[in-house]
Design an enzyme around this catalytic site. Structure first.
Site, PDB file in Angstrom:
ATOM      1  N   ASP A  47       0.829  -1.059  -0.280  1.00  0.00           N
ATOM      2  CA  ASP A  47       0.042  -0.011   0.053  1.00  0.00           C
ATOM      3  C   ASP A  47       0.838   1.164  -0.169  1.00  0.00           C
ATOM      4  OD1 ASP A  47      -2.440  -1.492   0.121  1.00  0.00           O
ATOM      5  OD2 ASP A  47      -2.477  -1.455   2.199  1.00  0.00           O
ATOM      6  N   TYR A  75       5.551  -9.329   8.083  1.00  0.00           N
ATOM      7  CA  TYR A  75       5.067  -7.946   8.203  1.00  0.00           C
ATOM      8  C   TYR A  75       5.085  -7.565   9.838  1.00  0.00           C
ATOM      9  CZ  TYR A  75       2.916  -8.448   3.654  1.00  0.00           C
ATOM     10  OH  TYR A  75       3.002  -8.849   2.508  1.00  0.00           O
ATOM     11  N   ASP A  89      -7.195   1.346   7.307  1.00  0.00           N
ATOM     12  CA  ASP A  89      -6.011   2.013   7.657  1.00  0.00           C
ATOM     13  C   ASP A  89      -6.318   3.551   7.950  1.00  0.00           C
ATOM     14  OD1 ASP A  89      -6.137   3.120   5.331  1.00  0.00           O
ATOM     15  OD2 ASP A  89      -4.584   2.300   4.405  1.00  0.00           O
ATOM     16  N   ARG A 181      -4.435  -5.173   6.546  1.00  0.00           N
ATOM     17  CA  ARG A 181      -5.425  -4.421   7.054  1.00  0.00           C
ATOM     18  C   ARG A 181      -6.761  -5.124   7.656  1.00  0.00           C
ATOM     19  NH1 ARG A 181      -7.190  -1.162   2.301  1.00  0.00           N
ATOM     20  NH2 ARG A 181      -5.946  -2.488   1.010  1.00  0.00           N
TER      21      ARG A 181
END
Length: 301
Positions: A47, A75, A89, A181
């Site tokens: 993103d 992550y 987000d 997300r």
């Protein structure tokens, strides 16, 4: 006669430590321009506000992108409790709030629900296609639609830090197609407090590590000088998850022409996908059958 591509015929991988505020495609386009490369592509979108590993393939290395895309990725992300947003987000609008805040023990107890083989619904603001249209386009137009849940392998999801009651830092290792997300959103729902991703960083992706990535500032500084070539990693790194089979120069010539070629093997089974090498350089990827590799992709190096 096809049009000849402009730029240098250069092949390999460049690992970018992507900054926030730029799209993955913009990074690829900038690097291709900076290195005057004929062809480039990346192995897994981040993103725009996310940071970390963006592995960019140049030239013939683009043929190995699927193998890096399919590899595990890790992550580190921060979940903001008490707010749900329409994008899951910080880029979106707050659509619901909660005064509930979970304890550390409640968070740790909830995490196993998101490990192993799970079903995950991607965010509505995502590139998933719905009847041929990108979900984010439909969401921007306030269309009413649903996204089907998709399978995801999550190898690990652990709590790293609890800075305060409103936030938790998590580490996740997962397979292809995972949306961090969605994990933040669904964790907030399970805990009854709502949640969204506040910060997201990809630590590693397949064989590539963020610590080894170069900055976009360095790309800008060394653009068009040829000095970026020093950061070029071998095409073969994209094939690390496949077994390597050695071949002779004669077999390499056959493989490069798209024909089966004899390979040396030990523990590869009939029908396994593998890659053939000559003097350590990739020749082709294909299926191993009775002493031969039947190529599906060949490398013109």
């Amino acid at each position: 006669m096809g049009r000849r591509r402009k730029g240098r015929n250069i092949s390999g991988w460049i690992v970018i430590d992507k900054p926030a505020g730029i799209s993955s495609n913009a990074v690829v386009n900038k690097l291709r321009w900076a290195m005057d490369a004929q062809k480039a592509g990346h192995a897994g979108t981040l993103d725009p506000e996310a940071t970390g590993v963006l592995a960019v393939a140049l030239g013939e290395a683009t043929k190995t992108v699927p193998y890096v895309t399919d590899a595990l990725k890790a992550y580190r992300f921060t979940v903001r409790f008490g707010q749900a947003t329409n994008t899951d987000d910080t880029e979106g609008e707050v659509i619901a709030t909660s005064d509930i805040r979970p304890t550390d023990e409640e968070i740790v107890a909830a995490l196993p629900q998101f490990t192993g083989d799970i079903m995950q619904v991607p965010p509505k603001f995502s590139a998933v296609k719905i009847d041929g249209e990108r979900a984010y386009k439909l969401a921007r137009d306030d269309e009413d639609f649903e996204i089907a849940a998709r399978p995801l392998w999550v190898e690990e999801l652990v709590m790293v830090e609890r800075p305060d009651a409103d936030h938790v830092v998590l580490d996740m290792t997962c397979g292809k197609g995972g949306y961090v997300r969605s994990i933040a959103r669904d964790l907030g729902v399970v805990l009854g407090c709502l949640g969204h991703v506040q910060e997201l960083r990809r630590i590693w992706s397949g064989p590539f590590d963020a610590e080894d990535g170069i900055s976009m500032e360095l790309v800008e500084k060394l653009a068009k000088t040829g000095e970026l070539d020093a950061y070029l990693r071998p095409l073969e790194m994209g094939l690390e998850d496949l077994p390597e089979l050695r071949c002779t120069a004669e077999s390499a010539a056959r493989l490069r022409n798209g024909n089966p070629g004899m390979v040396l093997t030990s523990d590869v089974e009939y029908g396994d996908e593998a890659w053939a090498s000559l003097d350590g350089k990739a020749v082709a990827v294909g299926l191993y059958k009775a002493g031969e590799l039947h190529p599906s992709r060949v490398f013109n190096l």
